[in-house]
Design a protein around this motif. Structure first.
Motif, PDB file in Angstrom:
ATOM      1  N   THR A  24     -32.847 -29.921  58.168  1.00  0.00           N
ATOM      2  CA  THR A  24     -33.296 -29.947  56.290  1.00  0.00           C
ATOM      3  C   THR A  24     -32.682 -28.550  56.212  1.00  0.00           C
ATOM      4  O   THR A  24     -32.840 -27.603  54.725  1.00  0.00           O
ATOM      5  CB  THR A  24     -35.233 -29.487  56.455  1.00  0.00           C
ATOM      6  OG1 THR A  24     -35.592 -29.090  57.447  1.00  0.00           O
ATOM      7  CG2 THR A  24     -35.468 -30.854  56.538  1.00  0.00           C
ATOM      8  N   PRO A  25     -32.865 -27.455  56.646  1.00  0.00           N
ATOM      9  CA  PRO A  25     -32.319 -25.577  56.185  1.00  0.00           C
ATOM     10  C   PRO A  25     -31.289 -26.259  55.921  1.00  0.00           C
ATOM     11  O   PRO A  25     -30.665 -25.007  54.948  1.00  0.00           O
ATOM     12  CB  PRO A  25     -32.498 -24.536  57.495  1.00  0.00           C
ATOM     13  CG  PRO A  25     -33.431 -24.993  57.998  1.00  0.00           C
ATOM     14  CD  PRO A  25     -33.383 -26.515  58.288  1.00  0.00           C
ATOM     15  N   CYS A  26     -30.358 -26.535  56.224  1.00  0.00           N
ATOM     16  CA  CYS A  26     -28.835 -27.087  55.930  1.00  0.00           C
ATOM     17  C   CYS A  26     -28.631 -27.973  54.253  1.00  0.00           C
ATOM     18  O   CYS A  26     -27.721 -27.712  54.356  1.00  0.00           O
ATOM     19  CB  CYS A  26     -27.734 -28.010  56.835  1.00  0.00           C
ATOM     20  SG  CYS A  26     -28.061 -26.715  58.850  1.00  0.00           S
ATOM     21  N   VAL A  27     -29.536 -28.565  54.662  1.00  0.00           N
ATOM     22  CA  VAL A  27     -29.504 -29.516  53.042  1.00  0.00           C
ATOM     23  C   VAL A  27     -30.341 -28.947  51.843  1.00  0.00           C
ATOM     24  O   VAL A  27     -29.519 -28.254  50.639  1.00  0.00           O
ATOM     25  CB  VAL A  27     -30.372 -30.591  53.549  1.00  0.00           C
ATOM     26  CG1 VAL A  27     -30.817 -31.148  52.099  1.00  0.00           C
ATOM     27  CG2 VAL A  27     -30.290 -31.661  54.408  1.00  0.00           C
ATOM     28  N   ARG A  28     -31.039 -27.687  52.167  1.00  0.00           N
ATOM     29  CA  ARG A  28     -31.649 -26.495  51.311  1.00  0.00           C
ATOM     30  C   ARG A  28     -30.322 -25.946  50.940  1.00  0.00           C
ATOM     31  O   ARG A  28     -29.676 -25.242  49.290  1.00  0.00           O
ATOM     32  CB  ARG A  28     -32.559 -26.129  51.692  1.00  0.00           C
ATOM     33  CG  ARG A  28     -33.717 -26.498  51.269  1.00  0.00           C
ATOM     34  CD  ARG A  28     -34.685 -25.792  51.521  1.00  0.00           C
ATOM     35  NE  ARG A  28     -34.980 -24.785  52.789  1.00  0.00           N
ATOM     36  CZ  ARG A  28     -35.372 -24.771  53.631  1.00  0.00           C
ATOM     37  NH1 ARG A  28     -36.835 -26.791  54.529  1.00  0.00           N
ATOM     38  NH2 ARG A  28     -35.505 -24.375  55.028  1.00  0.00           N
ATOM     39  N   ALA A  29     -29.366 -25.348  51.768  1.00  0.00           N
ATOM     40  CA  ALA A  29     -28.198 -24.194  51.596  1.00  0.00           C
ATOM     41  C   ALA A  29     -27.011 -25.583  50.725  1.00  0.00           C
ATOM     42  O   ALA A  29     -26.415 -24.279  50.141  1.00  0.00           O
ATOM     43  CB  ALA A  29     -27.366 -23.986  53.055  1.00  0.00           C
ATOM     44  N   ARG A 126     -16.484 -27.582  68.777  1.00  0.00           N
ATOM     45  CA  ARG A 126     -17.896 -27.619  69.184  1.00  0.00           C
ATOM     46  C   ARG A 126     -18.189 -26.555  70.622  1.00  0.00           C
ATOM     47  O   ARG A 126     -17.572 -26.600  71.838  1.00  0.00           O
ATOM     48  CB  ARG A 126     -18.446 -28.360  69.696  1.00  0.00           C
ATOM     49  CG  ARG A 126     -20.010 -28.477  70.137  1.00  0.00           C
ATOM     50  CD  ARG A 126     -20.956 -29.415  70.997  1.00  0.00           C
ATOM     51  NE  ARG A 126     -20.538 -29.532  71.947  1.00  0.00           N
ATOM     52  CZ  ARG A 126     -21.279 -30.676  72.480  1.00  0.00           C
ATOM     53  NH1 ARG A 126     -21.371 -31.595  71.735  1.00  0.00           N
ATOM     54  NH2 ARG A 126     -20.457 -30.693  74.126  1.00  0.00           N
ATOM     55  N   GLY A 127     -17.852 -24.835  70.184  1.00  0.00           N
ATOM     56  CA  GLY A 127     -17.845 -24.201  71.321  1.00  0.00           C
ATOM     57  C   GLY A 127     -18.918 -23.896  72.235  1.00  0.00           C
ATOM     58  O   GLY A 127     -20.011 -24.135  71.909  1.00  0.00           O
ATOM     59  N   GLU A 128     -19.313 -23.091  73.304  1.00  0.00           N
ATOM     60  CA  GLU A 128     -20.133 -23.567  74.114  1.00  0.00           C
ATOM     61  C   GLU A 128     -20.933 -22.814  73.804  1.00  0.00           C
ATOM     62  O   GLU A 128     -22.069 -22.765  74.157  1.00  0.00           O
ATOM     63  CB  GLU A 128     -19.386 -22.293  75.459  1.00  0.00           C
ATOM     64  CG  GLU A 128     -18.412 -23.123  76.331  1.00  0.00           C
ATOM     65  CD  GLU A 128     -19.437 -25.216  76.326  1.00  0.00           C
ATOM     66  OE1 GLU A 128     -20.369 -24.135  77.428  1.00  0.00           O
ATOM     67  OE2 GLU A 128     -18.354 -25.850  76.300  1.00  0.00           O
ATOM     68  N   LYS A 129     -20.785 -21.516  72.708  1.00  0.00           N
ATOM     69  CA  LYS A 129     -21.514 -20.468  71.952  1.00  0.00           C
ATOM     70  C   LYS A 129     -22.825 -21.225  71.132  1.00  0.00           C
ATOM     71  O   LYS A 129     -24.277 -20.897  71.470  1.00  0.00           O
ATOM     72  CB  LYS A 129     -20.485 -19.563  70.909  1.00  0.00           C
ATOM     73  CG  LYS A 129     -21.907 -18.807  70.421  1.00  0.00           C
ATOM     74  CD  LYS A 129     -20.833 -18.195  69.720  1.00  0.00           C
ATOM     75  CE  LYS A 129     -21.957 -17.319  68.345  1.00  0.00           C
ATOM     76  NZ  LYS A 129     -20.883 -16.577  67.306  1.00  0.00           N
ATOM     77  N   PHE A 130     -22.122 -22.340  70.303  1.00  0.00           N
ATOM     78  CA  PHE A 130     -23.532 -23.475  69.655  1.00  0.00           C
ATOM     79  C   PHE A 130     -24.051 -23.675  70.582  1.00  0.00           C
ATOM     80  O   PHE A 130     -25.002 -24.370  70.012  1.00  0.00           O
ATOM     81  CB  PHE A 130     -22.928 -23.793  69.053  1.00  0.00           C
ATOM     82  CG  PHE A 130     -21.981 -22.389  67.586  1.00  0.00           C
ATOM     83  CD1 PHE A 130     -23.058 -21.948  66.698  1.00  0.00           C
ATOM     84  CD2 PHE A 130     -20.719 -22.160  67.703  1.00  0.00           C
ATOM     85  CE1 PHE A 130     -22.882 -21.224  66.385  1.00  0.00           C
ATOM     86  CE2 PHE A 130     -20.694 -21.105  67.039  1.00  0.00           C
ATOM     87  CZ  PHE A 130     -20.949 -20.627  66.030  1.00  0.00           C
ATOM     88  N   LEU A 131     -23.353 -24.110  71.962  1.00  0.00           N
ATOM     89  CA  LEU A 131     -24.468 -24.875  73.043  1.00  0.00           C
ATOM     90  C   LEU A 131     -25.779 -24.525  73.139  1.00  0.00           C
ATOM     91  O   LEU A 131     -26.837 -25.190  73.639  1.00  0.00           O
ATOM     92  CB  LEU A 131     -23.629 -25.796  73.833  1.00  0.00           C
ATOM     93  CG  LEU A 131     -22.636 -26.870  73.639  1.00  0.00           C
ATOM     94  CD1 LEU A 131     -22.099 -27.273  74.658  1.00  0.00           C
ATOM     95  CD2 LEU A 131     -23.345 -27.969  72.979  1.00  0.00           C
ATOM     96  N   ARG A 132     -25.860 -23.095  73.355  1.00  0.00           N
ATOM     97  CA  ARG A 132     -26.740 -22.090  73.429  1.00  0.00           C
ATOM     98  C   ARG A 132     -27.580 -21.721  72.967  1.00  0.00           C
ATOM     99  O   ARG A 132     -28.902 -20.737  72.589  1.00  0.00           O
ATOM    100  CB  ARG A 132     -26.032 -21.309  74.754  1.00  0.00           C
ATOM    101  CG  ARG A 132     -25.684 -21.828  75.942  1.00  0.00           C
ATOM    102  CD  ARG A 132     -25.068 -20.790  77.050  1.00  0.00           C
ATOM    103  NE  ARG A 132     -24.362 -20.260  76.584  1.00  0.00           N
ATOM    104  CZ  ARG A 132     -22.671 -19.735  76.354  1.00  0.00           C
ATOM    105  NH1 ARG A 132     -22.436 -20.739  77.171  1.00  0.00           N
ATOM    106  NH2 ARG A 132     -21.971 -18.808  76.093  1.00  0.00           N
ATOM    107  N   ALA A 140     -26.279 -25.303  61.751  1.00  0.00           N
ATOM    108  CA  ALA A 140     -25.231 -24.114  60.399  1.00  0.00           C
ATOM    109  C   ALA A 140     -24.065 -23.909  60.986  1.00  0.00           C
ATOM    110  O   ALA A 140     -23.314 -23.697  59.592  1.00  0.00           O
ATOM    111  CB  ALA A 140     -26.476 -23.386  59.771  1.00  0.00           C
ATOM    112  N   ASN A 141     -23.670 -24.281  61.491  1.00  0.00           N
ATOM    113  CA  ASN A 141     -21.785 -23.785  61.754  1.00  0.00           C
ATOM    114  C   ASN A 141     -21.220 -24.544  60.992  1.00  0.00           C
ATOM    115  O   ASN A 141     -20.393 -24.207  60.975  1.00  0.00           O
ATOM    116  CB  ASN A 141     -22.372 -23.358  63.456  1.00  0.00           C
ATOM    117  CG  ASN A 141     -21.497 -23.032  63.867  1.00  0.00           C
ATOM    118  OD1 ASN A 141     -20.132 -22.131  63.457  1.00  0.00           O
ATOM    119  ND2 ASN A 141     -19.813 -24.382  64.467  1.00  0.00           N
TER     120      ASN A 141
END
Length: 145
Positions: A24-29, A126-132, A140-141
């Motif tokens: 929902t924050p992504c849709v608002r963005a 899909r980087g490892e950073k975003f999995l954590r 949002a990425n």
């Protein structure tokens, strides 16, 4: 097409309620970035009401199932009729990226997973950073592209 030219944006919501809430924050963005665009969300019928009172969403396209060729082609037909020029595909599955591809939506953004890279015009690694990270940041990425 420049990033200011998007008039009809499709958001493919995730398949689980918690993840639906997390986008929902992504849709608002998207609404903030594209205030005049028509924004449609396609979501499982059971979760479509999450967007019912959102001023960020102009249209909700509920579906009961995205499994099976009949359902995939029915969604392709709905998306083609919608004339979308941008699709944000939040689920990581092949079948969630297939209808926007078949509908020939000019720009399709999603994570490059489950061999669906060729279905997306912007296949984001899909980087490892975003999995954590928190799921809100993970989703949002996709908008950063």
């Amino acid at each position: 097409m420049t990033r200011d030219d998007y008039n009809r944006i499709l958001v493919r919501a995730p398949n689980w309620l918690g993840d639906v809430v997390m986008i929902t924050p992504c849709v608002r963005a998207l609404r903030t970035r594209f205030p005049r665009a028509h924004i449609a969300v396609t979501a499982r019928a059971a979760f479509a009401d999450v967007f019912a009172n959102s001023d960020a969403v102009d249209e909700i396209l509920p579906f009961k199932s995205d499994r099976g060729l009949r359902n995939i082609f029915a969604m392709k037909k709905r998306l083609t009729a919608g004339g979308y020029d941008l699709a944000i595909v939040f689920p990581r599955s092949f079948r969630s990226a297939l209808p926007p591809f078949l509908a020939r939506i000019p720009r399709r953004i999603g994570y490059r997973t489950e061999m669906r890279g060729p279905l997306l015009t912007d296949a984001i690694p899909r980087g490892e950073k975003f999995l954590r990270t928190h799921r809100v940041h993970y989703y949002a990425n996709l908008l950063r592209s």
